[in-house]
Design a protein around this motif. Structure first.
Motif, PDB file in Angstrom:
ATOM      1  N   GLY A 207       0.809  -1.212   0.000  1.00 18.16           N
ATOM      2  CA  GLY A 207       0.000   0.000   0.000  1.00 18.16           C
ATOM      3  C   GLY A 207       0.839   1.257   0.000  1.00 18.16           C
ATOM      4  O   GLY A 207       2.043   1.241  -0.285  1.00 18.16           O
ATOM      5  N   ALA A 208       0.186   2.366   0.325  1.00 13.63           N
ATOM      6  CA  ALA A 208       0.864   3.653   0.300  1.00 13.63           C
ATOM      7  C   ALA A 208       0.229   4.584   1.335  1.00 13.63           C
ATOM      8  O   ALA A 208      -0.862   4.313   1.848  1.00 13.63           O
ATOM      9  N   LYS A 209       0.936   5.635   1.639  1.00 16.45           N
ATOM     10  CA  LYS A 209       0.406   6.674   2.516  1.00 16.45           C
ATOM     11  C   LYS A 209       0.142   7.918   1.681  1.00 16.45           C
ATOM     12  O   LYS A 209       1.042   8.439   1.021  1.00 16.45           O
ATOM     13  N   VAL A 210      -1.100   8.384   1.711  1.00 16.47           N
ATOM     14  CA  VAL A 210      -1.488   9.606   1.009  1.00 16.47           C
ATOM     15  C   VAL A 210      -1.541  10.730   2.045  1.00 16.47           C
ATOM     16  O   VAL A 210      -2.232  10.619   3.051  1.00 16.47           O
ATOM     17  N   THR A 211      -0.789  11.786   1.799  1.00 22.11           N
ATOM     18  CA  THR A 211      -0.664  12.871   2.774  1.00 22.11           C
ATOM     19  C   THR A 211      -1.007  14.209   2.144  1.00 22.11           C
ATOM     20  O   THR A 211      -0.492  14.548   1.075  1.00 22.11           O
ATOM     21  N   CYS A 212      -1.872  14.948   2.809  1.00 21.68           N
ATOM     22  CA  CYS A 212      -2.174  16.318   2.411  1.00 21.68           C
ATOM     23  C   CYS A 212      -1.415  17.248   3.352  1.00 21.68           C
ATOM     24  O   CYS A 212      -1.627  17.210   4.570  1.00 21.68           O
ATOM     25  N   LEU A 213      -0.526  18.058   2.797  1.00 18.02           N
ATOM     26  CA  LEU A 213       0.337  18.939   3.590  1.00 18.02           C
ATOM     27  C   LEU A 213       0.078  20.387   3.215  1.00 18.02           C
ATOM     28  O   LEU A 213       0.129  20.753   2.046  1.00 18.02           O
ATOM     29  N   ALA A 214      -0.195  21.207   4.217  1.00 17.88           N
ATOM     30  CA  ALA A 214      -0.377  22.647   4.020  1.00 17.88           C
ATOM     31  C   ALA A 214       0.564  23.378   4.969  1.00 17.88           C
ATOM     32  O   ALA A 214       0.648  23.043   6.152  1.00 17.88           O
ATOM     33  N   THR A 215       1.265  24.384   4.476  1.00 17.67           N
ATOM     34  CA  THR A 215       2.208  25.105   5.318  1.00 17.67           C
ATOM     35  C   THR A 215       2.308  26.562   4.880  1.00 17.67           C
ATOM     36  O   THR A 215       1.917  26.922   3.772  1.00 17.67           O
TER      37      THR A 215
END
Length: 352
Positions: A207-215
């Motif tokens: 599988g995979a890790k889906v990451t939403c990043l806001a900075t």
């Protein structure tokens, strides 16, 4: 300072403001016992930005800008007066609670709020002693009343009067208005978020890790949503989501979701950001459906293969010249053709 920041993080309700509202807070810590730290330390916050720092060793309030200390603030009498109160309260609590600690810690958060159109909010003070929550005080300016949730009988909070807190409230509001005028470029700024949707293969699974990043956004009020096929992913499936400070008075937030290889093939993942600096919602999708690590390896492998092929051509040319004694013109032609072949390999690798 670390103790102060931990104390600051333990009272998030004080920093929850409606849009257009502002607050001034003084977070203090008093230490009694042998420690390498100053007896009293205080940080001053305008909204969620630190604008000043005080410790009893230097006995002065120093302004804290983005680039560090800049000037001395005319607020020395405030923490000095507060320090005297905390010292008396700590001594009293040690006696009545019969604590045997070698070091005692009294923490205090004191502040006020100013809403839109100069609509005044409450004056609030909350104490904690040796890690345990203590007395809480609310002063209502409109009703001129004091409400206290008393934990420790006989302390200053339990015998306070509205007369005392009229002064405290007026002083707090005056500092808040003055600080707003001086620091308006910092507290009224709007910084747009930089938002990315990342996908990383998990090493121990398919599988995979889906990451939403806001900075990089300010103010702190921010909404970040991870979606599957246009529908919000439930919170219990998501890790992260905490609001974290950057070192430049902006914030960051990330939300992650672990998915299987099958889910990646059958579902589309996006994330949405909402912030005061944005006119509309910001929707972000994955640019590619493969890992950036894998993508970067492909051209490198093709380039290496091309170099090996070219080296083989040169070795073959030198061997042929030795065997047949052909002229340089024929050799040059073969080299030119080999170079063209190598360029073709590189082009194919870059396109891949």
């Amino acid at each position: 300072m670390l103790r102060l920041l931990c104390f600051f993080c333990s009272f998030p309700i004080f920093l929850t403001l409606k849009s257009g509202s502002h607050s001034f807070w003084m977070f203090s810590i008093f230490l009694k016992g042998e420690t390498p730290f100053p007896e009293v330390q205080t940080i001053f916050l305008l909204d969620d930005i630190q604008i000043g720092y005080y410790d009893s060793n230097d006995n002065k309030v120093v302004h804290r800008g983005v680039n560090g200390p800049q000037r001395t603030l005319d607020l020395e009498y405030v923490p000095q007066f507060n320090s005297g109160q905390m010292r008396n309260t700590a001594s009293y609590l040690i006696e009545i609670l019969n604590h045997t600690n070698s070091v005692h810690v009294l923490q205090r958060a004191t502040g006020c709020q100013l809403h839109k159109n100069d609509d005044i909010g409450a004056f609030i003070s909350k104490d904690a002693f040796n890690g345990e929550a203590g007395d809480v005080l609310y002063y209502n300016r409109q009703l001129d009343t004091v409400h206290s949730d008393t934990v420790w009988p006989g302390t200053v909070v339990s015998v306070c009067t509205p007369l005392m807190h009229r002064y405290y409230y007026s002083l707090c509001i005056a500092i808040l208005k003055t600080s707003l005028d001086e620091e308006k470029n910092r507290v009224l700024k709007k910084m747009k978020p930089r938002v990315r949707l990342l996908q990383k293969t998990l090493p121990d699974s398919s599988g995979a890790k889906v990451t939403c990043l806001a900075t990089g956004f300010y103010p702190r009020h921010f909404n970040l949503t991870l979606l599957r096929d246009g529908q919000s992913v439930s919170d219990h499936q998501i890790t992260g989501g905490e609001l974290l400070p950057n070192g430049d008075e902006t914030y960051q937030m990330r939300k992650s979701l672990e998915v299987s290889a099958e889910e990646l093939q059958h579902h589309h993942y996006t994330c949405t950001a909402e912030h005061l600096s944005l006119d509309n919602k910001l929707d972000v999708s994955l640019d590619h459906e493969w890992d950036s690590v894998t993508t970067s390896i492909v051209p490198s492998v093709l380039t290496a293969a091309g170099l090996l092929c070219l080296a083989g051509v040169f070795i073959f040319i030198m061997w042929r010249r030795t065997q047949t004694g052909q002229g340089s013109e024929t050799s040059l032609q073969v080299i030119t053709e080999a170079s063209k072949s190598y360029s073709s390999v590189l082009t194919t690798g870059a396109n891949s």
